[in-house]
Design a protein around this motif. Structure first.
Motif, PDB file in Angstrom:
ATOM      1  N   TYR A 189      65.962  11.823 -67.518  1.00 42.39           N
ATOM      2  CA  TYR A 189      65.623  11.897 -66.100  1.00 42.39           C
ATOM      3  C   TYR A 189      64.633  10.797 -65.707  1.00 42.39           C
ATOM      4  O   TYR A 189      64.800  10.101 -64.702  1.00 42.39           O
ATOM      5  N   ASP A 194      65.414   6.737 -59.344  1.00 49.05           N
ATOM      6  CA  ASP A 194      65.577   7.944 -58.517  1.00 49.05           C
ATOM      7  C   ASP A 194      66.702   7.817 -57.493  1.00 49.05           C
ATOM      8  O   ASP A 194      67.086   8.795 -56.865  1.00 49.05           O
ATOM      9  N   ARG A 195      67.232   6.611 -57.324  1.00 51.40           N
ATOM     10  CA  ARG A 195      68.366   6.428 -56.408  1.00 51.40           C
ATOM     11  C   ARG A 195      69.708   6.587 -57.121  1.00 51.40           C
ATOM     12  O   ARG A 195      70.756   6.545 -56.483  1.00 51.40           O
ATOM     13  N   GLU A 197      72.730   8.385 -58.661  1.00 52.47           N
ATOM     14  CA  GLU A 197      73.391   9.666 -58.427  1.00 52.47           C
ATOM     15  C   GLU A 197      73.418  10.508 -59.700  1.00 52.47           C
ATOM     16  O   GLU A 197      73.271  11.732 -59.656  1.00 52.47           O
ATOM     17  N   TYR A 198      73.593   9.845 -60.836  1.00 52.17           N
ATOM     18  CA  TYR A 198      73.688  10.564 -62.110  1.00 52.17           C
ATOM     19  C   TYR A 198      72.394  11.317 -62.419  1.00 52.17           C
ATOM     20  O   TYR A 198      72.412  12.339 -63.111  1.00 52.17           O
ATOM     21  N   ARG A 199      71.292  10.840 -61.885  1.00 51.64           N
ATOM     22  CA  ARG A 199      69.993  11.489 -62.123  1.00 51.64           C
ATOM     23  C   ARG A 199      69.985  12.919 -61.569  1.00 51.64           C
ATOM     24  O   ARG A 199      69.338  13.809 -62.138  1.00 51.64           O
ATOM     25  N   ARG A 200      70.710  13.140 -60.492  1.00 52.93           N
ATOM     26  CA  ARG A 200      70.771  14.478 -59.895  1.00 52.93           C
ATOM     27  C   ARG A 200      71.480  15.460 -60.823  1.00 52.93           C
ATOM     28  O   ARG A 200      71.141  16.648 -60.870  1.00 52.93           O
ATOM     29  N   GLU A 203      69.057  16.532 -63.309  1.00 53.71           N
ATOM     30  CA  GLU A 203      68.132  17.481 -62.680  1.00 53.71           C
ATOM     31  C   GLU A 203      68.728  18.890 -62.678  1.00 53.71           C
ATOM     32  O   GLU A 203      68.016  19.881 -62.928  1.00 53.71           O
ATOM     33  N   VAL A 204      70.027  18.969 -62.422  1.00 53.85           N
ATOM     34  CA  VAL A 204      70.709  20.266 -62.446  1.00 53.85           C
ATOM     35  C   VAL A 204      70.635  20.873 -63.843  1.00 53.85           C
ATOM     36  O   VAL A 204      70.399  22.082 -64.012  1.00 53.85           O
ATOM     37  N   ASN A 207      67.171  22.180 -64.356  1.00 49.77           N
ATOM     38  CA  ASN A 207      66.996  23.414 -63.588  1.00 49.77           C
ATOM     39  C   ASN A 207      67.615  24.601 -64.314  1.00 49.77           C
ATOM     40  O   ASN A 207      67.055  25.709 -64.324  1.00 49.77           O
ATOM     41  N   ASP A 212      61.837  22.258 -63.418  1.00 45.59           N
ATOM     42  CA  ASP A 212      61.972  21.539 -62.155  1.00 45.59           C
ATOM     43  C   ASP A 212      61.192  20.231 -62.291  1.00 45.59           C
ATOM     44  O   ASP A 212      59.963  20.239 -62.259  1.00 45.59           O
ATOM     45  N   GLN A 214      60.814  17.726 -60.268  1.00 49.63           N
ATOM     46  CA  GLN A 214      60.230  17.160 -59.056  1.00 49.63           C
ATOM     47  C   GLN A 214      58.718  17.373 -58.937  1.00 49.63           C
ATOM     48  O   GLN A 214      57.978  16.421 -58.698  1.00 49.63           O
TER      49      GLN A 214
END
Length: 222
Positions: A189, A194-195, A197-200, A203-204, A207, A212, A214
């Protein structure tokens, strides 16, 4: 006056003869070395261009055969490329392509063989990294988790480090090692912009493990 000039010219000529007698061979060999190096460099550049052109033509042939679906011809063409042009980017690209079509056809051993060659022989670290990541994925499919983790534990250049860490996290999760998986996902991560898309997606995954990322990042910025 004429005799005086003749004597001066003769002295100069004698000096030149003496100098050439003493250093002539050295100068000649130095010139040969310089001209030889220049000729070698030109030949090397020509050889590189020729190799690239021939390798490009062979890659086109491999690509055409993959579209036709004749995997036996694909393997033969790829073997020919490995023998003749192993150091070219085209051979490495061909290895990745051959691995893909073999994997999709269910020929797992052939896919692993092609990826292993690229991972071990490619001159470009990027191609090496792609091959190692894809090979790790195949190993995971066959539940060879320890072997896959070993493959992912080496050094990776740039953003490939984050992708390798993410894949390690996946394997550790499959092994039920949640704490270790969290560490791997956090490395992945933080290693991605942070831009991205794969980083999201990472993050999932965090989670799902009760993490978390963030708030941690916000606190670090303060």
């Amino acid at each position: 006056m004429a005799n005086h000039l003749d004597l001066e010219e003769q002295e100069q000529l004698d000096s030149i003869k003496h100098f050439w007698k003493q250093y002539g061979n050295l100068i000649t060999w130095a010139l040969i070395a310089v001209l030889g190096a220049f000729a070698s460099w030109n030949f090397y550049q020509y050889w590189q261009r020729t190799q690239a052109a021939q390798a490009s033509a062979m890659y086109d042939e491999v690509e055409r055969m993959t579209l036709e679906g004749d995997l036996s011809k694909v393997e033969r063409a790829f073997a020919d490329m490995r023998d003749k042009f192993p150091g070219t980017a085209y051979a490495q690209q061909a290895g990745l392509l051959v691995a893909k079509v073999n994997y999709e056809a269910g020929k797992i051993d052939e896919a692993k063989s092609a990826l292993t060659w690229v991972a071990e022989k490619a001159a470009d670290e990027g191609y090496q990294s792609i091959a190692r990541l894809r090979l790790a994925g195949i190993l995971v499919d066959s539940k060879a988790y320890d072997e896959a983790l070993k493959l992912l534990s080496g050094n990776y250049p740039g953003h490939f480090q984050a992708l390798a860490a993410d894949r390690r996290g996946d394997i550790l999760s499959l092994q039920g090692k949640a704490a270790e998986a969290k560490v791997a996902y956090e490395i992945a991560y933080k290693g991605l912009d942070d831009r991205t898309e794969y980083r999201r997606l990472i993050e999932v995954k965090l989670n799902a493990l009760g993490v978390d990322p963030q708030p941690v990042e916000t606190g670090s910025k303060k």
